[in-house]
Design an enzyme around this catalytic site. Structure first.
Site, PDB file in Angstrom:
ATOM      1  N   ASP A   1       0.796  -1.230   0.000  1.00 41.29           N
ATOM      2  CA  ASP A   1       0.000   0.000   0.000  1.00 41.29           C
ATOM      3  C   ASP A   1       0.831   1.285   0.000  1.00 41.29           C
ATOM      4  O   ASP A   1       0.360   2.326  -0.425  1.00 41.29           O
ATOM      5  CB  ASP A   1      -0.913   0.019   1.241  1.00 41.29           C
ATOM      6  CG  ASP A   1      -0.141  -0.218   2.537  1.00 41.29           C
ATOM      7  OD1 ASP A   1       1.096  -0.331   2.497  1.00 41.29           O
ATOM      8  OD2 ASP A   1      -0.770  -0.291   3.604  1.00 41.29           O
ATOM      9  N   HIS A   2       2.089   1.219   0.434  1.00 42.62           N
ATOM     10  CA  HIS A   2       2.850   2.464   0.625  1.00 42.62           C
ATOM     11  C   HIS A   2       3.616   2.938  -0.612  1.00 42.62           C
ATOM     12  O   HIS A   2       4.119   4.049  -0.610  1.00 42.62           O
ATOM     13  CB  HIS A   2       3.863   2.294   1.768  1.00 42.62           C
ATOM     14  CG  HIS A   2       3.273   2.472   3.134  1.00 42.62           C
ATOM     15  ND1 HIS A   2       2.309   1.650   3.638  1.00 42.62           N
ATOM     16  CD2 HIS A   2       3.509   3.404   4.087  1.00 42.62           C
ATOM     17  CE1 HIS A   2       1.988   2.051   4.870  1.00 42.62           C
ATOM     18  NE2 HIS A   2       2.698   3.117   5.156  1.00 42.62           N
ATOM     19  N   ASP A   7       3.704  -1.027  11.617  1.00 41.54           N
ATOM     20  CA  ASP A   7       3.219   0.286  11.218  1.00 41.54           C
ATOM     21  C   ASP A   7       2.553   0.881  12.442  1.00 41.54           C
ATOM     22  O   ASP A   7       1.809   0.198  13.152  1.00 41.54           O
ATOM     23  CB  ASP A   7       2.212   0.154  10.074  1.00 41.54           C
ATOM     24  CG  ASP A   7       1.876   1.515   9.496  1.00 41.54           C
ATOM     25  OD1 ASP A   7       2.386   1.846   8.423  1.00 41.54           O
ATOM     26  OD2 ASP A   7       1.108   2.261  10.135  1.00 41.54           O
ATOM     27  N   ARG A  30      -1.510  12.434  10.105  1.00 41.55           N
ATOM     28  CA  ARG A  30      -0.284  13.178  10.406  1.00 41.55           C
ATOM     29  C   ARG A  30      -0.140  14.358   9.470  1.00 41.55           C
ATOM     30  O   ARG A  30      -0.515  14.279   8.316  1.00 41.55           O
ATOM     31  CB  ARG A  30       0.939  12.288  10.230  1.00 41.55           C
ATOM     32  CG  ARG A  30       0.932  11.185  11.218  1.00 41.55           C
ATOM     33  CD  ARG A  30       2.284  10.515  11.317  1.00 41.55           C
ATOM     34  NE  ARG A  30       2.185   9.611  12.431  1.00 41.55           N
ATOM     35  CZ  ARG A  30       2.650   8.372  12.444  1.00 41.55           C
ATOM     36  NH1 ARG A  30       3.275   7.902  11.388  1.00 41.55           N
ATOM     37  NH2 ARG A  30       2.498   7.637  13.511  1.00 41.55           N
ATOM     38  N   SER A  33       6.345   7.333  13.176  1.00 37.29           N
ATOM     39  CA  SER A  33       6.269   6.034  12.536  1.00 37.29           C
ATOM     40  C   SER A  33       6.976   4.909  13.288  1.00 37.29           C
ATOM     41  O   SER A  33       7.808   5.134  14.154  1.00 37.29           O
ATOM     42  CB  SER A  33       6.894   6.191  11.168  1.00 37.29           C
ATOM     43  OG  SER A  33       7.416   5.011  10.694  1.00 37.29           O
ATOM     44  N   ARG A  81       8.890   2.897  11.553  1.00 32.07           N
ATOM     45  CA  ARG A  81       9.955   2.488  10.637  1.00 32.07           C
ATOM     46  C   ARG A  81      11.278   2.292  11.379  1.00 32.07           C
ATOM     47  O   ARG A  81      11.834   3.214  11.962  1.00 32.07           O
ATOM     48  CB  ARG A  81      10.102   3.489   9.482  1.00 32.07           C
ATOM     49  CG  ARG A  81      10.469   4.884   9.887  1.00 32.07           C
ATOM     50  CD  ARG A  81      10.336   5.865   8.722  1.00 32.07           C
ATOM     51  NE  ARG A  81       8.936   6.199   8.506  1.00 32.07           N
ATOM     52  CZ  ARG A  81       8.471   7.382   8.111  1.00 32.07           C
ATOM     53  NH1 ARG A  81       9.303   8.358   7.844  1.00 32.07           N
ATOM     54  NH2 ARG A  81       7.189   7.587   7.964  1.00 32.07           N
TER      55      ARG A  81
HETATM   56  C1  MIC Z   1       3.367   6.490   8.477  1.00 32.79           C
HETATM   57  O1  MIC Z   1       2.160   6.727   8.567  1.00 32.79           O
HETATM   58  O2  MIC Z   1       4.257   7.296   8.811  1.00 32.79           O
HETATM   59  C2  MIC Z   1       3.786   5.143   7.949  1.00 32.79           C
HETATM   60  C3  MIC Z   1       4.477   5.343   6.653  1.00 32.79           C
HETATM   61  O3  MIC Z   1       2.659   4.337   7.720  1.00 32.79           O
HETATM   62  C4  MIC Z   1       4.714   4.508   8.975  1.00 32.79           C
HETATM   63  C5  MIC Z   1       5.362   3.281   8.555  1.00 32.79           C
HETATM   64  C6  MIC Z   1       6.532   3.471   7.657  1.00 32.79           C
HETATM   65  O4  MIC Z   1       7.323   4.373   7.842  1.00 32.79           O
HETATM   66  O5  MIC Z   1       6.673   2.652   6.753  1.00 32.79           O
HETATM   67  C7  MIC Z   1       4.103   4.269  10.345  1.00 32.79           C
HETATM   68  O6  MIC Z   1       3.215   4.978  10.726  1.00 32.79           O
HETATM   69  O7  MIC Z   1       4.576   3.401  11.085  1.00 32.79           O
HETATM   70 FE1  SF4 Z   2      -0.606   4.698   5.036  1.00 33.05          FE
HETATM   71 FE2  SF4 Z   2       0.491   5.385   7.380  1.00 33.05          FE
HETATM   72 FE3  SF4 Z   2      -0.929   7.116   5.942  1.00 33.05          FE
HETATM   73 FE4  SF4 Z   2      -2.138   5.129   7.092  1.00 33.05          FE
HETATM   74  S1  SF4 Z   2      -1.038   6.767   8.130  1.00 33.05           S
HETATM   75  S2  SF4 Z   2      -2.502   5.835   5.011  1.00 33.05           S
HETATM   76  S3  SF4 Z   2      -0.646   3.501   6.914  1.00 33.05           S
HETATM   77  S4  SF4 Z   2       1.004   6.186   5.372  1.00 33.05           S
END
Ligand code: MIC
Ligand code: SF4
Length: 755
Positions: free
Chosen positions: A95-96, A160, A448, A643, A645
């Site tokens: 999805d990312h 995640d 976010r 995140s 990550r």
């Molecule tokens: C996000 O919302 O920042 C992400 C991308 O979903 C991350 C995960 C990632 O960095 O791959 C998260 O929230 O953990």
């Molecule tokens: Fe994707 Fe993270 Fe955004 Fe949700 S918050 S849509 S998991 S990047």
């Protein structure tokens, strides 16, 4: 189809007994959170009460979920663990990596083409090790989990931070780094410090313009981005039960934004309705059978102050729609105050784009309420002033809203429908003109809004709101438009008011989908080959990190003293860098490029102490590495917020940073650092942050007797020959100290399994 029904039956079969034992040892009525946690102890039945905020506890989660951008690293680690198959049901979701630009079909086709190497890798690893695989286009991890896998009373972890979304279906679902997922998939226990408990009592009922999103926007304003750290948030009260299951999901989802370990709600009718409408009547029936155990004991909600560490009460009948932002999700402004606040702060008030959807807000209910506003554009002779986009959370939702005519209504207001993926929420948005870096405002229903997050432009002011409010503001094109009181001028010059949104909790005709995008793994995957091209720019097999040298660390150079907010987006940016998530060396070229250097207030410009010249952070660190010199990163409060990550921990480790010393950490990032063999330290006296100077060389003493609860000593050698000695606290337990000594947690698992 119900996935893993046998597992759910097993969990439920032992649930009542385990809760009874826990109640006995704890010696009082239990919250829902405690019931789920104690029912998932690694050891089985509870034999002792754990101290909240103190005791480390081993748990046995029921399942693991991973999204493509984090799954690559999680699975590269799992491949080193020496197992044939995952020990618990696990899934991967693509999805990312899909860039939102033209429309869903074109964008998806481009992503499949560009990222085929990564998708093939994830598909083949999944196939080999018994992991369910959701193809690109199937949807966003958290929405797909809610629709298919989440179940009341269950416990899951996911790579995640918004894994917590599954709290909407009464789970304890927690975001973790890939190394934690690797442990659980390898059949090991998962460790967590027994969380504190925040109880949020919801009275009254949502009405008019107010949506579940406003509950969490309000809570974020109260608790701030740090307020939930180390705690599980449990919602209850008549306001909770009167809300939809997906609305609860939205609230839990954004619990990540207050740093909460997770959030949850007790099992109720709304969950049962959702389970049934998503093809899981059997799960609903099973949950009905033990429903008293899937919520707190009645005494708890009657006298919450006695059972929670903190209690907050919100009256939904009086709650106002909120807009949170810019640049941080906890800056909460009720819509009626926006005119004033925007003027005071100089926020641009013209709304350029409204974006709805994402993992947070793309339920059928959300979309149907937003469409009720879009319909009024034609009915009332209006014209939509801002651009408008929709990113559906799953193919099932997309298919259903198309069938029900919603997408064609959005089409009439000029909306773009992006692929069922993260897209603009994570910087995968090829927004026209963003490179000009103009000051502008967008509103979205994501979670976010850190600087640069959506479109890479540091001057984009992003505000978070409910999909309903986003739609109204996009129609008005004005951030200060208050749909409760203000009118709009229509094409005929008349003043018109928007009617409050209305919609359906669930599709009256049921959900439908043609190809949900699921690929089951091979029953026996032993013959499946996983190939990683050594010349690949996107994937790289991992080399174990070296073990600790057995001595104190002397002569470390200060790499950067980061000033202010330093989220994982600042440490390891997403957007264009997502493509290197499977290649540790390449992605390390983004290390801390977004962090502000305290000494010159610039990003990606630090002093190389060997040459005296200023240069990018990654290049400077590579120079230290080449010279065989370790370094240290210093940070402010809530370092690593955001995140899950683990790249934010693996990159500094890979490039030779030895320690991260901050005023405070976000939970997942702190664990990620420990797992990768780094030293995660906090200032014993936060004022010592001031003592760190740009040319410092630093020794870390006390490692040869590294002990839980014992601070370490840091000697700061300043350039003028003077020194300061300060203390640094840490939260390592015995086991975690072993990870540090071995060089990484994985080095220990590898030894256990591989020999
Ligand atoms: C996000 O919302 O920042 C992400 C991308 O979903 C991350 C995960 C990632 O960095 O791959 C998260 O929230 O953990
Ligand atoms: Fe994707 Fe993270 Fe955004 Fe949700 S918050 S849509 S998991 S990047």
């Amino acid at each position: 189809m119900v996935f893993d029904l046998e597992m759910i039956k097993k969990v439920y079969a032992q649930f009542p007994d385990r809760v009874a034992k826990a109640r006995q040892v704890v010696g009082r009525p239990l919250t829902l959170t405690e019931k789920i946690l104690y029912a998932h102890l690694w050891q089985g039945d509870a034999t002792q009460a754990y101290e909240r905020g103190k005791s480390y506890v081993d748990f046995a989660p029921d399942r693991v979920a991973m999204q493509d951008a984090t799954a690559q690293m999680a699975l590269l680690q799992f491949m080193q663990a020496g197992r044939n198959k995952v020990a618990v049901p696990s899934t991967v979701h693509c999805d990312h990596l899909i860039v939102a630009k033209d429309d869903s079909k074109t964008d998806l086709a481009r992503a499949v083409n560009e990222s085929s190497e990564v998708y093939d890798f994830l598909a083949s690893v999944s196939n080999k090790y018994g992991i369910g695989f959701w193809k690109p286009g199937a949807g966003i991890i958290h929405q797909v989990v809610l629709e298919n896998y989440a179940f009341p009373g269950g416990m899951m972890i996911g790579t995640d931070s918004h894994t917590v979304n599954a709290g909407g279906l009464g789970m304890i679902a927690i975001g973790v780094g890939g190394a934690d997922a690797c442990d659980v998939m390898s059949g090991l226990a998962w460790e967590l410090k027994m969380p504190k408990l925040i109880g949020i009592k919801l009275t009254g009922k949502l009405n008019g313009w107010t949506a579940p999103k406003d509950v969490i926007l309000k809570v974020a304003g109260i608790l701030t981005v740090k307020g939930g750290t180390g705690a599980v948030v449990e919602y209850f009260g008549e306001g909770a039960t009167s809300m939809s299951c997906t609305g609860k999901g939205t609230i839990c989802n954004m619990g990540a934004e207050i740093g909460a370990t997770t959030s949850t709600f007790g099992y109720d009718e709304s969950m049962s309705r959702y389970l049934k409408s998503t093809g899981r009547a059997e799960v609903a029936a099973l949950a009905d059978g033990i429903s008293e155990h899937l919520t707190a004991d009645p005494e708890v909600y009657a006298n919450p102050e006695q059972y929670f560490d903190q209690v907050i009460e919100i009256n939904l009948s009086e709650l106002e729609p909120h807009l949170n932002g810019p640049f941080t999700p906890d800056l909460a402004t009720p819509i009626s105050k926006m005119k004033e606040e925007a003027a005071k702060n100089g926020w641009p008030t013209k709304v350029e784009v409204g974006l709805i959807g994402s993992c947070t807000n793309s339920s059928y209910e959300d979309i149907s309420r937003a469409v009720s506003l879009a319909r009024q554009v034609a009915e009332k002779g209006l014209k939509t002033k801002a651009e408008f986009t929709i990113t559906p959370g799953s193919e099932q939702v997309r298919y259903t809203i198309e069938r029900d005519g919603f997408l064609s209504t959005f089409d009439q207001i000029g909306a773009k429908v992006f692929a069922n993926a993260c897209g603009p929420c994570i910087g995968m948005w090829d927004r026209m003109g963003a490179e000009k870096q103009e000051k502008n405002t967008i509103v979205h229903s994501f979670n976010r809004n850190f600087a640069k997050r959506a479109d890479g432009n540091p001057n984009t002011y992003a505000f978070v709101a409910s999909p309903e409010l986003v739609t109204a503001l996009a129609i008005a094109g004005d951030l200060t438009f208050n749909p409760l009181t203000d009118t709009l001028t229509n094409e005929k010059g008349e003043q018109v008011k928007l009617d409050p949104p209305s919609g359906n909790e669930l599709p009256p005709k049921g959900f439908a989908v043609e190809d949900a995008g699921y690929q089951a793994p091979a029953v026996d995957g032993s013959a499946v080959q996983v190939k990683v091209d050594p010349a690949s720019k996107r994937l790289q097999l991992l080399d174990p990190f070296p073990a600790w040298e057995g001595t104190d660390l002397k002569g470390l150079k200060l790499l950067i003293k980061a000033k202010g907010k330093c989220t994982t987006d600042h440490i390891s940016m997403a957007g264009p860098w997502l493509k290197f998530r499977g290649h540790l060396d390449n992605i390390s070229n983004n290390l801390l490029i977004g962090a502000v250097n305290f000494f010159n207030e610039k990003t990606d410009s630090v002093k190389n102490q060997l040459t005296g010249a200023y240069g990018p952070v990654p290049a400077t660190q590579r120079a230290y590495k080449a010279a065989g010199i370790g370094s240290i990163v210093v940070g402010d409060e809530n370092y690593g917020e955001g995140s899950s990550r683990e790249h934010a921990a693996m990159e500094p480790r890979h490039l030779g940073v030895r320690a991260v010393l901050v005023k405070s950490f976000a939970r997942i990032h702190e664990t990620n650092l420990k797992k990768q063999g780094m030293l995660a330290l906090t200032f014993a006296d936060k004022n010592d942050y001031e003592k760190i100077l740009e040319d410092d060389t630093i020794d870390i003493n006390g490692l040869t007797s590294f002990t839980p609860g014992q601070p370490l000593e840091l000697v700061l050698h300043h350039a003028d020959g003077s020194k300061d000695t300060i203390l640094a606290n840490h939260s390592y337990n015995e086991q975690q100290i072993e990870w540090f000594k071995a060089g990484a947690a994985l080095n220990i698992i590898r030894q256990q399994f591989v020999g």
